[in-house]
Design a protein around this motif. Structure first.
Motif, PDB file in Angstrom:
ATOM      1  N   GLN A  73     -10.084   7.322 103.019  1.00  9.47           N
ATOM      2  CA  GLN A  73     -10.006   8.039 104.117  1.00  9.47           C
ATOM      3  C   GLN A  73      -9.830   9.442 104.332  1.00  9.47           C
ATOM      4  O   GLN A  73     -10.289  10.409 105.145  1.00  9.47           O
ATOM      5  CB  GLN A  73      -8.633   7.414 105.124  1.00  9.47           C
ATOM      6  CG  GLN A  73      -8.552   7.854 106.460  1.00  9.47           C
ATOM      7  CD  GLN A  73      -9.743   7.367 107.324  1.00  9.47           C
ATOM      8  OE1 GLN A  73     -10.155   6.300 107.048  1.00  9.47           O
ATOM      9  NE2 GLN A  73     -10.250   8.278 108.087  1.00  9.47           N
ATOM     10  N   ILE A  76     -13.424  10.688 103.900  1.00  9.49           N
ATOM     11  CA  ILE A  76     -13.994  10.429 104.969  1.00  9.49           C
ATOM     12  C   ILE A  76     -13.600  11.537 106.201  1.00  9.49           C
ATOM     13  O   ILE A  76     -14.570  12.042 106.771  1.00  9.49           O
ATOM     14  CB  ILE A  76     -13.540   9.121 105.779  1.00  9.49           C
ATOM     15  CG1 ILE A  76     -14.438   8.128 104.896  1.00  9.49           C
ATOM     16  CG2 ILE A  76     -14.043   9.069 107.215  1.00  9.49           C
ATOM     17  CD1 ILE A  76     -13.942   6.620 105.431  1.00  9.49           C
ATOM     18  N   SER A  77     -12.557  11.970 106.064  1.00  4.47           N
ATOM     19  CA  SER A  77     -12.083  13.190 106.962  1.00  4.47           C
ATOM     20  C   SER A  77     -12.941  14.517 106.483  1.00  4.47           C
ATOM     21  O   SER A  77     -12.882  15.296 107.332  1.00  4.47           O
ATOM     22  CB  SER A  77     -10.492  13.274 106.991  1.00  4.47           C
ATOM     23  OG  SER A  77     -10.038  13.699 105.746  1.00  4.47           O
ATOM     24  N   TRP A  80     -16.552  14.063 108.286  1.00  6.27           N
ATOM     25  CA  TRP A  80     -16.245  13.079 109.272  1.00  6.27           C
ATOM     26  C   TRP A  80     -17.627  12.870 109.968  1.00  6.27           C
ATOM     27  O   TRP A  80     -17.977  11.686 110.705  1.00  6.27           O
ATOM     28  CB  TRP A  80     -15.373  13.639 110.184  1.00  6.27           C
ATOM     29  CG  TRP A  80     -15.208  12.744 111.388  1.00  6.27           C
ATOM     30  CD1 TRP A  80     -15.380  13.036 112.602  1.00  6.27           C
ATOM     31  CD2 TRP A  80     -14.232  11.671 111.378  1.00  6.27           C
ATOM     32  NE1 TRP A  80     -15.013  12.002 113.652  1.00  6.27           N
ATOM     33  CE2 TRP A  80     -14.223  11.281 112.649  1.00  6.27           C
ATOM     34  CE3 TRP A  80     -13.489  11.023 110.465  1.00  6.27           C
ATOM     35  CZ2 TRP A  80     -13.581  10.083 113.267  1.00  6.27           C
ATOM     36  CZ3 TRP A  80     -12.946   9.766 110.896  1.00  6.27           C
ATOM     37  CH2 TRP A  80     -13.066   9.372 112.362  1.00  6.27           C
ATOM     38  N   ASP A  81     -18.420  13.593 110.171  1.00  4.02           N
ATOM     39  CA  ASP A  81     -19.842  13.477 111.026  1.00  4.02           C
ATOM     40  C   ASP A  81     -20.516  12.406 110.346  1.00  4.02           C
ATOM     41  O   ASP A  81     -21.191  11.880 111.098  1.00  4.02           O
ATOM     42  CB  ASP A  81     -20.700  14.917 111.022  1.00  4.02           C
ATOM     43  CG  ASP A  81     -19.960  15.988 112.022  1.00  4.02           C
ATOM     44  OD1 ASP A  81     -19.113  15.576 112.823  1.00  4.02           O
ATOM     45  OD2 ASP A  81     -20.271  16.993 111.713  1.00  4.02           O
ATOM     46  N   GLN A  82     -20.657  12.491 109.035  1.00  7.15           N
ATOM     47  CA  GLN A  82     -21.461  11.279 108.407  1.00  7.15           C
ATOM     48  C   GLN A  82     -20.918  10.028 108.127  1.00  7.15           C
ATOM     49  O   GLN A  82     -21.530   9.110 108.000  1.00  7.15           O
ATOM     50  CB  GLN A  82     -22.095  11.958 107.293  1.00  7.15           C
ATOM     51  CG  GLN A  82     -23.048  13.155 107.338  1.00  7.15           C
ATOM     52  CD  GLN A  82     -23.451  13.813 105.966  1.00  7.15           C
ATOM     53  OE1 GLN A  82     -22.808  13.313 105.059  1.00  7.15           O
ATOM     54  NE2 GLN A  82     -24.456  14.691 106.158  1.00  7.15           N
ATOM     55  N   ARG A  84     -17.662   8.694 109.517  1.00 13.36           N
ATOM     56  CA  ARG A  84     -16.410   8.289 110.351  1.00 13.36           C
ATOM     57  C   ARG A  84     -16.516   6.892 110.527  1.00 13.36           C
ATOM     58  O   ARG A  84     -15.614   6.297 110.675  1.00 13.36           O
ATOM     59  CB  ARG A  84     -16.700   9.058 111.745  1.00 13.36           C
ATOM     60  CG  ARG A  84     -17.893   8.631 112.344  1.00 13.36           C
ATOM     61  CD  ARG A  84     -17.988   9.282 113.826  1.00 13.36           C
ATOM     62  NE  ARG A  84     -19.163   9.107 114.427  1.00 13.36           N
ATOM     63  CZ  ARG A  84     -20.289   9.933 114.400  1.00 13.36           C
ATOM     64  NH1 ARG A  84     -20.222  11.130 113.754  1.00 13.36           N
ATOM     65  NH2 ARG A  84     -21.224   9.579 115.122  1.00 13.36           N
ATOM     66  N   PHE A  85     -17.676   6.236 110.307  1.00 12.58           N
ATOM     67  CA  PHE A  85     -17.468   4.681 110.440  1.00 12.58           C
ATOM     68  C   PHE A  85     -16.876   3.764 109.450  1.00 12.58           C
ATOM     69  O   PHE A  85     -16.435   2.967 109.655  1.00 12.58           O
ATOM     70  CB  PHE A  85     -18.988   4.172 110.862  1.00 12.58           C
ATOM     71  CG  PHE A  85     -19.448   4.720 112.116  1.00 12.58           C
ATOM     72  CD1 PHE A  85     -19.049   4.333 113.279  1.00 12.58           C
ATOM     73  CD2 PHE A  85     -20.652   5.342 112.125  1.00 12.58           C
ATOM     74  CE1 PHE A  85     -19.660   4.793 114.439  1.00 12.58           C
ATOM     75  CE2 PHE A  85     -21.025   5.836 113.349  1.00 12.58           C
ATOM     76  CZ  PHE A  85     -20.508   5.573 114.445  1.00 12.58           C
ATOM     77  N   THR A  87     -13.815   4.568 108.570  1.00 11.70           N
ATOM     78  CA  THR A  87     -12.507   4.563 109.070  1.00 11.70           C
ATOM     79  C   THR A  87     -12.162   3.048 109.556  1.00 11.70           C
ATOM     80  O   THR A  87     -11.284   2.567 109.418  1.00 11.70           O
ATOM     81  CB  THR A  87     -12.037   5.527 110.020  1.00 11.70           C
ATOM     82  OG1 THR A  87     -12.521   6.668 109.717  1.00 11.70           O
ATOM     83  CG2 THR A  87     -11.024   5.376 110.921  1.00 11.70           C
TER      84      THR A  87
END
Length: 112
Positions: A73, A76-77, A80-82, A84-85, A87
């Motif tokens: 996570q 991912i943060s 985020w744009d690429q 985010r899923f 999460t």
């Protein structure tokens, strides 16, 4: 049955993290951006290790999977744009682990 599904989820999420290792840099195909790429690969290894420990019935697999999901996570943060899923998968993994750790009847579902 649920043990095998969770094993597959951990392996799939770990494999997806390898995409962060192989990222296009400056227009070159499959070039490796070393600093972030190493973090994505390490997270992938953590997911693979937790899946292996789960398959081998080791009792500490949940803690390794929890560490993998939390570090995932964080990564991912940062992208985020690429990513985010991812999460959604992390939330599923964390909730399943918390259920297994804090509900007495839940570990029965993961026995053979």
């Amino acid at each position: 049955m649920l043990r095998y599904l969770f094993f597959a989820l951990l392996m799939l999420h770990g494999a997806i993290h390898l995409a962060g290792f192989f990222t296009p840099v400056a227009g070159r195909v499959m070039a490796i951006d070393r600093a972030p790429g190493i973090y994505w690969a390490a997270c992938s290894i953590l997911f693979g290790l937790s899946a292996l420990l789960l398959a081998l019935h080791e009792k500490h697999w949940a803690w390794v999977a929890l560490l993998a999901a939390l570090s995932s996570q964080l990564l991912i943060s940062s992208a985020w744009d690429q990513a985010r899923f991812g999460t959604i998968l992390n939330v599923v993994i964390v909730f399943a682990i918390l259920a297994l750790l804090f509900v007495k009847e839940a570990p029965v579902m993961f026995r053979d």
